[in-house]
Structure formats: C-alpha cells, structure tokens
Design a protein around this motif. Structure first.
Motif, PDB file in Angstrom:
ATOM      1  N   GLN A 130      10.272   5.294   2.998  1.00  0.00           N
ATOM      2  CA  GLN A 130       9.192   5.645   3.913  1.00  0.00           C
ATOM      3  C   GLN A 130       9.262   7.097   4.334  1.00  0.00           C
ATOM      4  O   GLN A 130      10.344   7.662   4.486  1.00  0.00           O
ATOM      5  CB  GLN A 130       9.237   4.741   5.149  1.00  0.00           C
ATOM      6  N   ASP A 131       8.069   7.676   4.547  1.00  0.00           N
ATOM      7  CA  ASP A 131       7.989   9.036   5.071  1.00  0.00           C
ATOM      8  C   ASP A 131       8.160   8.982   6.592  1.00  0.00           C
ATOM      9  O   ASP A 131       8.321   7.893   7.155  1.00  0.00           O
ATOM     10  CB  ASP A 131       6.690   9.717   4.616  1.00  0.00           C
ATOM     11  N   PRO A 132       8.141  10.117   7.299  1.00  0.00           N
ATOM     12  CA  PRO A 132       8.366  10.097   8.748  1.00  0.00           C
ATOM     13  C   PRO A 132       7.360   9.267   9.543  1.00  0.00           C
ATOM     14  O   PRO A 132       7.656   8.832  10.656  1.00  0.00           O
ATOM     15  CB  PRO A 132       8.258  11.579   9.144  1.00  0.00           C
ATOM     16  N   ASP A 133       6.165   9.007   8.983  1.00  0.00           N
ATOM     17  CA  ASP A 133       5.164   8.200   9.679  1.00  0.00           C
ATOM     18  C   ASP A 133       5.179   6.736   9.243  1.00  0.00           C
ATOM     19  O   ASP A 133       4.328   5.959   9.653  1.00  0.00           O
ATOM     20  CB  ASP A 133       3.778   8.803   9.469  1.00  0.00           C
ATOM     21  N   GLY A 134       6.130   6.369   8.409  1.00  0.00           N
ATOM     22  CA  GLY A 134       6.252   4.976   7.998  1.00  0.00           C
ATOM     23  C   GLY A 134       5.452   4.592   6.767  1.00  0.00           C
ATOM     24  O   GLY A 134       5.426   3.426   6.390  1.00  0.00           O
ATOM     25  N   TYR A 135       4.786   5.559   6.114  1.00  0.00           N
ATOM     26  CA  TYR A 135       4.063   5.245   4.881  1.00  0.00           C
ATOM     27  C   TYR A 135       5.068   4.996   3.767  1.00  0.00           C
ATOM     28  O   TYR A 135       6.068   5.705   3.642  1.00  0.00           O
ATOM     29  CB  TYR A 135       3.138   6.398   4.469  1.00  0.00           C
ATOM     30  N   TRP A 136       4.784   4.000   2.957  1.00  0.00           N
ATOM     31  CA  TRP A 136       5.667   3.662   1.849  1.00  0.00           C
ATOM     32  C   TRP A 136       5.380   4.527   0.638  1.00  0.00           C
ATOM     33  O   TRP A 136       4.223   4.823   0.333  1.00  0.00           O
ATOM     34  CB  TRP A 136       5.513   2.188   1.479  1.00  0.00           C
ATOM     35  N   ILE A 137       6.441   4.906  -0.043  1.00  0.00           N
ATOM     36  CA  ILE A 137       6.355   5.683  -1.280  1.00  0.00           C
ATOM     37  C   ILE A 137       7.208   4.963  -2.320  1.00  0.00           C
ATOM     38  O   ILE A 137       8.350   4.584  -2.036  1.00  0.00           O
ATOM     39  CB  ILE A 137       6.877   7.125  -1.074  1.00  0.00           C
ATOM     40  N   GLU A 138       6.648   4.770  -3.486  1.00  0.00           N
ATOM     41  CA  GLU A 138       7.409   4.220  -4.606  1.00  0.00           C
ATOM     42  C   GLU A 138       7.721   5.364  -5.553  1.00  0.00           C
ATOM     43  O   GLU A 138       6.883   6.222  -5.803  1.00  0.00           O
ATOM     44  CB  GLU A 138       6.597   3.160  -5.364  1.00  0.00           C
ATOM     45  N   VAL A 166       0.881  -1.173   0.000  1.00  0.00           N
ATOM     46  CA  VAL A 166       0.000   0.000   0.000  1.00  0.00           C
ATOM     47  C   VAL A 166       0.912   1.214   0.000  1.00  0.00           C
ATOM     48  O   VAL A 166       1.590   1.492   0.984  1.00  0.00           O
ATOM     49  CB  VAL A 166      -0.934   0.015   1.235  1.00  0.00           C
ATOM     50  N   HIS A 167       0.939   1.926  -1.132  1.00  0.00           N
ATOM     51  CA  HIS A 167       1.901   3.017  -1.249  1.00  0.00           C
ATOM     52  C   HIS A 167       1.438   4.070  -2.250  1.00  0.00           C
ATOM     53  O   HIS A 167       0.632   3.800  -3.127  1.00  0.00           O
ATOM     54  CB  HIS A 167       3.268   2.473  -1.691  1.00  0.00           C
ATOM     55  N   LEU A 168       1.973   5.254  -2.095  1.00  0.00           N
ATOM     56  CA  LEU A 168       1.856   6.323  -3.077  1.00  0.00           C
ATOM     57  C   LEU A 168       2.956   6.065  -4.091  1.00  0.00           C
ATOM     58  O   LEU A 168       4.073   5.694  -3.720  1.00  0.00           O
ATOM     59  CB  LEU A 168       2.088   7.677  -2.391  1.00  0.00           C
ATOM     60  N   CYS A 169       2.671   6.242  -5.373  1.00  0.00           N
ATOM     61  CA  CYS A 169       3.698   6.051  -6.391  1.00  0.00           C
ATOM     62  C   CYS A 169       3.805   7.300  -7.247  1.00  0.00           C
ATOM     63  O   CYS A 169       2.812   7.828  -7.729  1.00  0.00           O
ATOM     64  CB  CYS A 169       3.366   4.844  -7.274  1.00  0.00           C
ATOM     65  N   LEU A 170       5.034   7.760  -7.419  1.00  0.00           N
ATOM     66  CA  LEU A 170       5.338   8.900  -8.274  1.00  0.00           C
ATOM     67  C   LEU A 170       6.327   8.438  -9.345  1.00  0.00           C
ATOM     68  O   LEU A 170       7.161   7.574  -9.086  1.00  0.00           O
ATOM     69  CB  LEU A 170       5.970  10.028  -7.451  1.00  0.00           C
ATOM     70  N   ALA A 171       6.213   8.999 -10.528  1.00  0.00           N
ATOM     71  CA  ALA A 171       7.124   8.637 -11.615  1.00  0.00           C
ATOM     72  C   ALA A 171       7.999   9.837 -11.966  1.00  0.00           C
ATOM     73  O   ALA A 171       7.538  10.975 -11.943  1.00  0.00           O
ATOM     74  CB  ALA A 171       6.331   8.192 -12.843  1.00  0.00           C
ATOM     75  N   THR A 172       9.258   9.557 -12.269  1.00  0.00           N
ATOM     76  CA  THR A 172      10.199  10.584 -12.706  1.00  0.00           C
ATOM     77  C   THR A 172      11.124   9.981 -13.762  1.00  0.00           C
ATOM     78  O   THR A 172      11.435   8.788 -13.697  1.00  0.00           O
ATOM     79  CB  THR A 172      11.047  11.127 -11.538  1.00  0.00           C
ATOM     80  N   GLN A 173      11.540  10.785 -14.675  1.00  0.00           N
ATOM     81  CA  GLN A 173      12.530  10.333 -15.652  1.00  0.00           C
ATOM     82  C   GLN A 173      13.942  10.630 -15.155  1.00  0.00           C
ATOM     83  O   GLN A 173      14.921  10.471 -15.880  1.00  0.00           O
ATOM     84  CB  GLN A 173      12.271  10.996 -17.020  1.00  0.00           C
ATOM     85  N   ASN A 174      14.044  11.037 -13.898  1.00  0.00           N
ATOM     86  CA  ASN A 174      15.312  11.395 -13.280  1.00  0.00           C
ATOM     87  C   ASN A 174      15.556  10.545 -12.036  1.00  0.00           C
ATOM     88  O   ASN A 174      15.930  11.071 -10.988  1.00  0.00           O
ATOM     89  CB  ASN A 174      15.252  12.880 -12.901  1.00  0.00           C
ATOM     90  N   LEU A 175      15.337   9.231 -12.132  1.00  0.00           N
ATOM     91  CA  LEU A 175      15.438   8.355 -10.968  1.00  0.00           C
ATOM     92  C   LEU A 175      16.836   8.360 -10.362  1.00  0.00           C
ATOM     93  O   LEU A 175      16.993   8.381  -9.142  1.00  0.00           O
ATOM     94  CB  LEU A 175      15.009   6.927 -11.335  1.00  0.00           C
ATOM     95  N   LYS A 176      17.852   8.385 -11.195  1.00  0.00           N
ATOM     96  CA  LYS A 176      19.230   8.383 -10.692  1.00  0.00           C
ATOM     97  C   LYS A 176      19.498   9.635  -9.841  1.00  0.00           C
ATOM     98  O   LYS A 176      20.067   9.552  -8.754  1.00  0.00           O
ATOM     99  CB  LYS A 176      20.224   8.304 -11.851  1.00  0.00           C
ATOM    100  N   ALA A 177      19.078  10.798 -10.321  1.00  0.00           N
ATOM    101  CA  ALA A 177      19.260  12.040  -9.557  1.00  0.00           C
ATOM    102  C   ALA A 177      18.437  11.996  -8.267  1.00  0.00           C
ATOM    103  O   ALA A 177      18.874  12.491  -7.229  1.00  0.00           O
ATOM    104  CB  ALA A 177      18.860  13.250 -10.402  1.00  0.00           C
ATOM    105  N   PHE A 178      17.245  11.379  -8.335  1.00  0.00           N
ATOM    106  CA  PHE A 178      16.405  11.313  -7.137  1.00  0.00           C
ATOM    107  C   PHE A 178      17.026  10.405  -6.082  1.00  0.00           C
ATOM    108  O   PHE A 178      17.029  10.749  -4.898  1.00  0.00           O
ATOM    109  CB  PHE A 178      14.983  10.865  -7.478  1.00  0.00           C
ATOM    110  N   THR A 179      17.587   9.248  -6.480  1.00  0.00           N
ATOM    111  CA  THR A 179      18.229   8.376  -5.490  1.00  0.00           C
ATOM    112  C   THR A 179      19.439   9.071  -4.867  1.00  0.00           C
ATOM    113  O   THR A 179      19.691   8.926  -3.677  1.00  0.00           O
ATOM    114  CB  THR A 179      18.638   7.011  -6.099  1.00  0.00           C
ATOM    115  N   LYS A 180      20.150   9.869  -5.653  1.00  0.00           N
ATOM    116  CA  LYS A 180      21.267  10.658  -5.122  1.00  0.00           C
ATOM    117  C   LYS A 180      20.739  11.660  -4.084  1.00  0.00           C
ATOM    118  O   LYS A 180      21.330  11.833  -3.015  1.00  0.00           O
ATOM    119  CB  LYS A 180      21.983  11.387  -6.257  1.00  0.00           C
TER     120      LYS A 180
END
Length: 147
Positions: free
Chosen positions: A133-141, A87-101
C-alpha cells in the motif's frame, strides 16, 4: 428472425465502434491526503519520474510510467474511499526479487494475495505477484509478467 438480425446489427456496431476508437491507456488518478508525501513514495519507492502538471497547480503531482502512461496524485482534504486489494494499480518488472528487497530496505511490508506478509503469490499461469500500500492505503500490485 428479427431478434437475430437485431443482435447481429448490435454486435456489428459494437465491434465497429471498438475498432474505430483505438483506445490507448492514458493515466490512473488517485486522491491523496498529502501530495508531497505521496509524491515522495511514488518517486522513491516506485522510482517513477515526475512530470509537471500543466498548470503547476498546488496539490497535483504527476508521474510517468514507461514513457506513455501516467499516474496522477490529486490532493483533497477529506478523501473518502474504501480501499480494497481487488482495486489496484499493477506494474510489471522482471526484477521482482530486487524490488522486494528494495521494499524491505525501505520498511514497506508487502503481501501475497491471501494477505501473508512478505510472501509472494504464484498465479496459476506462473506469474509471481506481491501487493503493498501507498501512504494513503491504495493497493499496488507488482508482478513479473512478461509483456
């Protein structure tokens, strides 16, 4: 014969009603312990733009995603909810490498689907994805799917 006619009418009603409503995705709400702390995370880490809550009520923080979708943070004293990665919020980006950094620079660990830290899952369709996870433990993809 009667069952076939009934099924046909039922399917016709389903398809007619789903077309009539023309639903658009509006928002996703999560309960948080500290709306200010969570708002800082959503504004700083996800770089979402905050929009005022219509009543300016304390404990409500709203953020805009892509001009037409919102996430609502609602502060509650004792939020009880078992968080699971499915159960998660999912956001898409074409800049995944920059986001993981960006996550690493902010000391936010991320995981692949099996749970390996700082690893990326590559789905069968070639889409790369991470979870955190956000500060409350919710998962984000966050993934690199093209829309």
């Amino acid at each position: 014969m009667k069952k076939t006619v009934f099924l046909f009418l039922l399917l016709q009603c389903f398809f007619a009603s789903s077309q009539d409503f023309n639903f658009q995705y509006d928002h996703y709400s999560v309960i948080v312990k500290d709306s200010d702390k969570s708002a800082k995370f959503y504004g700083t880490i996800l770089k979402l733009k905050e929009t005022p809550h219509p009543t300016l009520a304390k404990g409500f923080r709203w953020f805009i995603i892509n001009d037409n979708f919102q996430i609502h943070l609602i502060q509650k004293e004792n939020p009880e909810y078992k968080k699971h990665k499915s159960v998660h919020l999912c956001l898409a980006t074409q800049n995944l490498k920059a986001f993981t950094k960006h996550l690493k620079e902010n000391n936010i660990p991320y995981y692949d689907w099996p749970g390996n830290e700082n690893e990326v899952t590559v789905r069968a369709d070639g889409v790369k994805q991470i979870y955190f996870q956000d500060p409350d433990g919710y998962w984000i993809e966050v993934n690199d799917a093209k829309h």
